[in-house]
Write a protein that holds these residues in place. Structure first.
Motif, PDB file in Angstrom:
ATOM      1  N   HIS A 158      -3.547   4.932 -10.485  1.00  0.00           N
ATOM      2  CA  HIS A 158      -4.094   4.262 -11.273  1.00  0.00           C
ATOM      3  C   HIS A 158      -3.407   3.058 -11.576  1.00  0.00           C
ATOM      4  N   LEU A 159      -2.087   3.374 -11.763  1.00  0.00           N
ATOM      5  CA  LEU A 159      -1.394   2.114 -12.045  1.00  0.00           C
ATOM      6  C   LEU A 159      -1.137   1.161 -10.913  1.00  0.00           C
ATOM      7  N   MET A 160      -1.189   1.561  -9.616  1.00  0.00           N
ATOM      8  CA  MET A 160      -0.779   0.612  -8.467  1.00  0.00           C
ATOM      9  C   MET A 160      -1.933   0.326  -7.648  1.00  0.00           C
ATOM     10  N   ILE A 161      -3.060   1.050  -7.879  1.00  0.00           N
ATOM     11  CA  ILE A 161      -4.288   1.044  -7.211  1.00  0.00           C
ATOM     12  C   ILE A 161      -5.594   0.502  -7.858  1.00  0.00           C
ATOM     13  N   GLY A 162      -5.701   1.252  -9.105  1.00  0.00           N
ATOM     14  CA  GLY A 162      -6.617   1.066  -9.950  1.00  0.00           C
ATOM     15  C   GLY A 162      -8.212   1.589  -9.477  1.00  0.00           C
ATOM     16  N   GLN A 207       0.677  -1.248  -0.007  1.00  0.00           N
ATOM     17  CA  GLN A 207      -0.022   0.025  -0.105  1.00  0.00           C
ATOM     18  C   GLN A 207       0.911   1.363  -0.072  1.00  0.00           C
TER      19      GLN A 207
END
Lengths: 345, 345
Positions: B254-258, B214
Motif C-alpha cells: 500500500h505504501l509503495m505501490i498503492g 519496483q
C-alpha cells in the motif's frame, strides 16, 4: 501476412521506432508546449529534453534513469487560498460531527463549523496542532478502501470558491503539456508532494496521467487486519512514516523511487532540498520553480520579487536568489504561460 | 522515406502491434515458459494470463492494474543455507573490524569472525538481537551512494559455498521466464521482500529486469545532509520504517505501490498476508507458493509435506493446508521445474 513481407515490415517498424526515438523527423515538429510563451523557460525545457535524449551526446540519460519529479500544490495545480486537501479535511468535519454530535461544541471542530459558515477567511485561526488533530480525525481510522471512496466522492462534488469548478480542473495546462512531453521522451513522471500520498493517489491517474505508484507524498502507516467476513483490509493509522516536505522530499524519493531524479520542479521553499538533490547528480539536469506572479489569471504571492507574502506556498527572496545562483529556472506564470487553465478563453 | 510509403508503414506497424497485443499469431506461439514442466502450475499461469488480458472477458484486468508481486529469497533465488543479505552482513564484519580493531574481541563481532573461519554452520549461534546489531553496523551510518558501491563490490566477488558462483547467478530460471512472460503481457513486476530494500535495489535491474522503483523491501530511514563540499547526500539511519514481512508486506505494498496486486508469489509463511491481500480483490487472481522439495538440484525444506524443518524460509504444514483451502497453487520445484538454474545441464 507472408513471412518475408512480415519480416520486412518488422524491420521497417524497428527503423521507424528508432527514427522516432532519436526525434525530429519533420512531420513530428508540432510544438509540444503550445501553452508556453517562447522564452528562457520553454527553451530550457526543450534544450534539456534534447540534451538528455540524444543518443551519443555526453549529456545523454539512459531511458531507465529518466525520472522527473514534480511538487503538486502550486506547481501542478492551484494551492490558494488554501491547499485542496485542507479543504477536504475541513469539509469532512460536518460528517464527523453528524456521527458524533458532541464534537460540535469541542474545539477545533467547533472552530471549523464556524469557518465553514462564514467563508474561508477564518482558516488562519487554526493552529498547526489543530490541523494535525483534524487531519488525524478525517484521514485515519478508516480502511484504505473507505478513505478512497470518501475522497473520490468529495472531489466529485467540491467546488473551488473562486472559479466554481472542481478542484481537479484547476491544474495548469502548461504543466500538463510538460508532463506529456516528458513522458513522450521516455521520462517517468512522479509527483513528490507534501500532501497526503493516499489523497493524491485517488485522482493522480485521471488528472495527470500519473499512476498511484508514481505518487510520493506525506504518508502514514496502515495496519493489516480482518473484517467480520474474514476478508483482510488495511486501516489508516495516525502514525507518520514520511513527512514529504523539505528534507523529507529527497528522503521520500530515496525510499519510494530509489533513484536520483534528473529533473525536478517545485514552487516553494519546501522544494529546495528536492531541487538540490536532483541538481547534485552529474550530466543533464533541470531544476525549475514556478513563481506565482499573476494575480489576474491566478494568484500573486512570494514574498520574492516584492510579491505579497503568504503562509501557503512561500517563495522567499532568499530562495529566489539561491535559484539564480544555482541556475534553477524560475517560471513566471505571467510571462511564461500563454494560457494557464483549459477553461481560460 | 516517401510520405505515402511512411504512412503505409505506420499503418502496418499499428496493425502488427495490435496483432501482437492480442497475441497468438502462429509465428509467436513459442512456449514462453520452457523451463516449466506441463502440469497444473504452468497451466494455472497461462490460464490466468489469458483470463486477465483477454479484452472483453469478465476477468479482464486493465493494463494499469496489472501488478504482480514476488517475494525474493526462496522465490526468485536461493535462500539456503542462509539469506544472501545475511552473508553480506557477516562478510562485512572483517572490514568493520579492520577500521575498529577493538571490535575483534567484542560479541557479536567476535562470534562472526569465528563463524567466517570455521564455515557457516555456526551461524545458528547468532541471536536475533545479534543480527539486528550487525545489520545496523553494516547497513547504516554511511551514505546511500557508499552503501550501493560497497554492496555492488561485494556481489561481484562473493561466491555461494555450494555452487561456487556469484549469488546473482542463483536465480530460478522458471521464475525469470515467468517475470518476462508477465511483462510481455503488460504486467508490472515488483519484488516485495523481507530483505533490505536498498540491498536488493543494487542488483534487481541487472538480475531480474526489475528497476529499483519496483522493489519494496524492509526499509530504514535516511537523513539528508551536506558534505564538506556543500553537496547534499543521504545517510542511512538505523531507524526502521517498514518491516516488510508478514502483515508488513501488504502494508508495504500500500505504501509503495498503492494498488492491490492481481498476482502474488511467495514461498514461506512470511508471504501469507501478501497472498491473502492479493486474493481478496475481485476478478482474475493468481496466488502461488514455491515448495522447496528438491534436495538434489536445490534444497528440501518445509516442514510441510514431511520435508525437513528450517528457520530460513519456513513453509509449515498449516500454511500448506491453508494454500489448498484457498486455492493457491503450490509449485513443486521437483515436479514443476524442468530446469532450475541456467548453469544446470
Amino acid at each position: 501476412m507472408q513471412p518475408n513481407r512480415f519480416l520486412s515490415t518488422v524491420a521497417q517498424c524497428l527503423a521507424l521506432t528508432a527514427t522516432l526515438a532519436v526525434g525530429a523527423p519533420s512531420f513530428a515538429e508540432t510544438d509540444p508546449l503550445p501553452s508556453w510563451n517562447d522564452g528562457p523557460a520553454k527553451q530550457g525545457i526543450v534544450g534539456f529534453v534534447k540534451a538528455s535524449t540524444t543518443q551519443g551526446a555526453p549529456t545523454f540519460v539512459p531511458r531507465a534513469e529518466r525520472i522527473a519529479t514534480f511538487d503538486q500544490d502550486g506547481t501542478l495545480w492551484v494551492e490558494h487560498p488554501m491547499y485542496t486537501q485542507v479543504m477536504y479535511i475541513l469539509e469532512s468535519v460536518p460528517v464527523l460531527v453528524k456521527a458524533k454530535p458532541e464534537l460540535a461544541k469541542v474545539a477545533p471542530y467547533s472552530t471549523v463549523l464556524e469557518i465553514l459558515k462564514g467563508g474561508h477567511a477564518a482558516i488562519a485561526k487554526l493552529t498547526m496542532p489543530d490541523l494535525e488533530k483534524l487531519a488525524a480525525a478525517t484521514l485515519t481510522g478508516m480502511s484504505t478502501d473507505t478513505f478512497q471512496a470518501e475522497a473520490k466522492a468529495w472531489l466529485a462534488k467540491a467546488r473551488d470558491p473562486r472559479w466554481k469548478k472542481p478542484y481537479t480542473e484547476l491544474t495548469y495546462l502548461p504543466m500538463q503539456e510538460l508532463l506529456r512531453y516528458l513522458r513522450t521522451n521516455g521520462y517517468k513522471t512522479y509527483i513528490v508532494t507534501g500532501g497526503g500520498q493516499d489523497f493524491v493517489r485517488v485522482y493522480s491517474e485521471a488528472v495527470y496521467g500519473i499512476p498511484p505508484e508514481q505518487v510520493v507524498g506525506t504518508a502514514g502507516g496502515t495496519k493489516y487486519g480482518y473484517g467480520k467476513d474474514g476478508k483482510p483490509f488495511l486501516t489508516k493509522e495516525p502514525k507518520l512514516l514520511l513527512n514529504d516536505n523539505d528534507a523529507g522530499k529527497p528522503e521520500g524519493i530515496h525510499l519510494m523511487i530509489g533513484r536520483r531524479p534528473v529533473m525536478a520542479v517545485g514552487n516553494s521553499t519546501g522544494d529546495r532540498q528536492m531541487l538540490e538533490y536532483t541538481n547534485a547528480g552529474s550530466g543533464a539536469r533541470l531544476s525549475m520553480l514556478v513563481l506565482h506572479d499573476d494575480a489576474d489569471r491566478e494568484y500573486a504571492y512570494g514574498p520574492a520579487q516584492g510579491l505579497p507574502d503568504t503562509k501557503v506556498g512561500t517563495f522567499t527572496q532568499a530562495f529566489y536568489d539561491e535559484a539564480q545562483k544555482q541556475g534553477w529556472t524560475v517560471i513566471s506564470m505571467k510571462n511564461d504561460w500563454k494560457r494557464i487553465f483549459t477553461f481560460e478563453q
